[in-house]
Design a protein around this motif. Structure first.
Motif, PDB file in Angstrom:
ATOM      1  N   ASP A   1       0.860  -1.185   0.000  1.00  0.00           N
ATOM      2  CA  ASP A   1       0.000   0.000   0.000  1.00  0.00           C
ATOM      3  C   ASP A   1       0.900   1.240   0.000  1.00  0.00           C
ATOM      4  O   ASP A   1       1.601   1.514   0.981  1.00  0.00           O
ATOM      5  CB  ASP A   1      -0.894  -0.037   1.250  1.00  0.00           C
ATOM      6  N   MET A   2       0.879   1.996  -1.093  1.00  0.00           N
ATOM      7  CA  MET A   2       1.800   3.131  -1.227  1.00  0.00           C
ATOM      8  C   MET A   2       1.527   4.228  -0.198  1.00  0.00           C
ATOM      9  O   MET A   2       2.447   4.958   0.179  1.00  0.00           O
ATOM     10  CB  MET A   2       1.731   3.712  -2.636  1.00  0.00           C
ATOM     11  N   ALA A   3       0.271   4.333   0.267  1.00  0.00           N
ATOM     12  CA  ALA A   3      -0.032   5.336   1.297  1.00  0.00           C
ATOM     13  C   ALA A   3       0.621   4.936   2.618  1.00  0.00           C
ATOM     14  O   ALA A   3       1.207   5.770   3.321  1.00  0.00           O
ATOM     15  CB  ALA A   3      -1.536   5.478   1.467  1.00  0.00           C
ATOM     16  N   VAL A   4       0.549   3.647   2.945  1.00  0.00           N
ATOM     17  CA  VAL A   4       1.180   3.137   4.172  1.00  0.00           C
ATOM     18  C   VAL A   4       2.695   3.293   4.078  1.00  0.00           C
ATOM     19  O   VAL A   4       3.353   3.766   5.018  1.00  0.00           O
ATOM     20  CB  VAL A   4       0.798   1.652   4.397  1.00  0.00           C
ATOM     21  N   LEU A   5       3.241   2.907   2.933  1.00  0.00           N
ATOM     22  CA  LEU A   5       4.690   3.010   2.747  1.00  0.00           C
ATOM     23  C   LEU A   5       5.135   4.478   2.839  1.00  0.00           C
ATOM     24  O   LEU A   5       6.156   4.799   3.450  1.00  0.00           O
ATOM     25  CB  LEU A   5       5.052   2.421   1.373  1.00  0.00           C
ATOM     26  N   GLY A   6       4.325   5.367   2.274  1.00  0.00           N
ATOM     27  CA  GLY A   6       4.634   6.797   2.336  1.00  0.00           C
ATOM     28  C   GLY A   6       4.589   7.329   3.757  1.00  0.00           C
ATOM     29  O   GLY A   6       5.439   8.129   4.161  1.00  0.00           O
ATOM     30  N   ASP A   7       3.595   6.871   4.537  1.00  0.00           N
ATOM     31  CA  ASP A   7       3.509   7.292   5.942  1.00  0.00           C
ATOM     32  C   ASP A   7       4.753   6.832   6.710  1.00  0.00           C
ATOM     33  O   ASP A   7       5.310   7.579   7.518  1.00  0.00           O
ATOM     34  CB  ASP A   7       2.260   6.701   6.616  1.00  0.00           C
ATOM     35  N   ARG A   8       5.165   5.600   6.439  1.00  0.00           N
ATOM     36  CA  ARG A   8       6.356   5.077   7.133  1.00  0.00           C
ATOM     37  C   ARG A   8       7.601   5.854   6.739  1.00  0.00           C
ATOM     38  O   ARG A   8       8.447   6.160   7.582  1.00  0.00           O
ATOM     39  CB  ARG A   8       6.535   3.585   6.800  1.00  0.00           C
ATOM     40  N   LEU A   9       7.694   6.164   5.468  1.00  0.00           N
ATOM     41  CA  LEU A   9       8.864   6.917   4.996  1.00  0.00           C
ATOM     42  C   LEU A   9       8.888   8.308   5.630  1.00  0.00           C
ATOM     43  O   LEU A   9       9.933   8.775   6.106  1.00  0.00           O
ATOM     44  CB  LEU A   9       8.850   7.001   3.474  1.00  0.00           C
ATOM     45  N   GLU A  10       7.725   8.931   5.663  1.00  0.00           N
ATOM     46  CA  GLU A  10       7.653  10.286   6.229  1.00  0.00           C
ATOM     47  C   GLU A  10       8.023  10.269   7.710  1.00  0.00           C
ATOM     48  O   GLU A  10       8.727  11.163   8.192  1.00  0.00           O
ATOM     49  CB  GLU A  10       6.247  10.846   6.030  1.00  0.00           C
ATOM     50  N   ALA A  11       7.568   9.247   8.444  1.00  0.00           N
ATOM     51  CA  ALA A  11       7.839   9.165   9.877  1.00  0.00           C
ATOM     52  C   ALA A  11       9.307   8.851  10.166  1.00  0.00           C
ATOM     53  O   ALA A  11       9.880   9.345  11.134  1.00  0.00           O
ATOM     54  CB  ALA A  11       6.941   8.108  10.512  1.00  0.00           C
ATOM     55  N   ALA A  12       9.911   8.027   9.321  1.00  0.00           N
ATOM     56  CA  ALA A  12      11.276   7.541   9.605  1.00  0.00           C
ATOM     57  C   ALA A  12      12.354   8.404   8.970  1.00  0.00           C
ATOM     58  O   ALA A  12      13.524   8.311   9.336  1.00  0.00           O
ATOM     59  CB  ALA A  12      11.423   6.106   9.094  1.00  0.00           C
ATOM     60  N   ARG A  13      11.970   9.258   8.050  1.00  0.00           N
ATOM     61  CA  ARG A  13      12.951   9.989   7.244  1.00  0.00           C
ATOM     62  C   ARG A  13      13.929  10.785   8.106  1.00  0.00           C
ATOM     63  O   ARG A  13      13.554  11.423   9.074  1.00  0.00           O
ATOM     64  CB  ARG A  13      12.204  10.947   6.314  1.00  0.00           C
ATOM     65  N   ASN A  14      15.193  10.722   7.705  1.00  0.00           N
ATOM     66  CA  ASN A  14      16.230  11.555   8.310  1.00  0.00           C
ATOM     67  C   ASN A  14      16.479  12.715   7.341  1.00  0.00           C
ATOM     68  O   ASN A  14      16.962  12.496   6.231  1.00  0.00           O
ATOM     69  CB  ASN A  14      17.507  10.710   8.489  1.00  0.00           C
ATOM     70  N   PRO A  15      16.117  13.949   7.728  1.00  0.00           N
ATOM     71  CA  PRO A  15      16.251  15.073   6.787  1.00  0.00           C
ATOM     72  C   PRO A  15      17.688  15.294   6.303  1.00  0.00           C
ATOM     73  O   PRO A  15      17.900  15.981   5.296  1.00  0.00           O
ATOM     74  CB  PRO A  15      15.776  16.277   7.611  1.00  0.00           C
ATOM     75  N   LEU A  16      18.651  14.699   7.015  1.00  0.00           N
ATOM     76  CA  LEU A  16      20.052  14.867   6.630  1.00  0.00           C
ATOM     77  C   LEU A  16      20.551  13.717   5.753  1.00  0.00           C
ATOM     78  O   LEU A  16      21.728  13.672   5.408  1.00  0.00           O
ATOM     79  CB  LEU A  16      20.929  14.963   7.886  1.00  0.00           C
TER      80      LEU A  16
END
Ligand SMILES: [Zn+2]
Length: 219
Positions: free
Chosen positions: A150-165
């Motif tokens: 589910d791309m929405a779920v995957l996107g939520d996980r990416l947004e939550a885990a993302r390291n801005p650096l």
């Protein structure tokens, strides 16, 4: 066809040529085997439009006409069948401001993430400069997220885990996403992160499998 349509067609064809060249490079490295992986680049920021590689094609054989224009939800704008992961490309472009996104199914990304589900930490490596980090005295975390269809779920996980650096995220059991301001920078980030993952794999090779099928034990 009006002027706007013809100029956007031209932009799509030009983007398609760039994506085909990038895909051929990554395919030659063995990172896009079968028809795996996909690439995108932003062709317009407002409204957001991306050229994304079409679904189901061999990434070593793409041409300039094998890109599909999608909107900010990853839906095709003028027909065509974009990669199933186009929605995640669009979300990364929105979230990070990236101008290009690379997604590859590399062995190193999958192998390392298998045992580093909390993220992969790198330190004291000259190569870290390639993702804009210090070469010394700084822990640099490459996030790992759980896979989903589910791309929405995957996107939520990416947004939550993302390291801005860190312009990349590993999807466990799946592959790597990396991005940059343009296709050239996205390529450099992809290659640098892959180098880091391959180093990790070389330094910490996987141990024996935890579960052996019955009757297949060591002699
Ligand atoms: Zn994938």
């Amino acid at each position: 066809m009006n002027d706007i349509d013809s100029s956007s067609d031209l932009a799509l064809t030009e983007a398609g040529a760039v994506l085909a060249a990038e895909a051929a490079r990554f395919a030659s490295f063995g990172w896009m085997r079968g028809t795996s992986g996909n690439l995108s680049m932003v062709t317009s920021r407002d409204p957001l439009r991306l050229a994304v590689t079409a679904s189901g094609l061999d990434k070593g054989e793409l041409t300039s006409s094998d890109a599909v224009l999608v909107d900010d939800s990853g839906a095709a704008v003028n027909g065509g069948r974009p990669s199933a992961e186009a929605a995640l490309h669009a979300r990364i472009a929105r979230l990070t401001g990236a101008g290009a996104v690379v997604h590859v199914h590399s062995i190193a990304a999958v192998a390392v993430a298998r045992r580093r589900l909390d993220g992969i930490v790198f330190r004291d490596l000259e190569m870290l400069k390639g993702v804009g980090r210090a070469a010394h005295h700084e822990d640099v975390v490459l996030p790992v997220i759980e896979n989903s269809q589910d791309m929405a779920v995957l996107g939520d996980r990416l947004e939550a885990a993302r390291n801005p650096l860190m312009p990349a995220v590993v999807v466990a059991g799946h592959g790597l996403y990396a991005w940059g301001a343009d296709p050239r920078q996205a390529r450099h980030h992809t290659e640098v992160v892959e180098w880091l993952l391959e180093l990790e794999l070389a330094e910490h090779p996987p141990g024996p499998p935890r579960h052996r099928p019955s009757g297949q034990g060591q002699p």
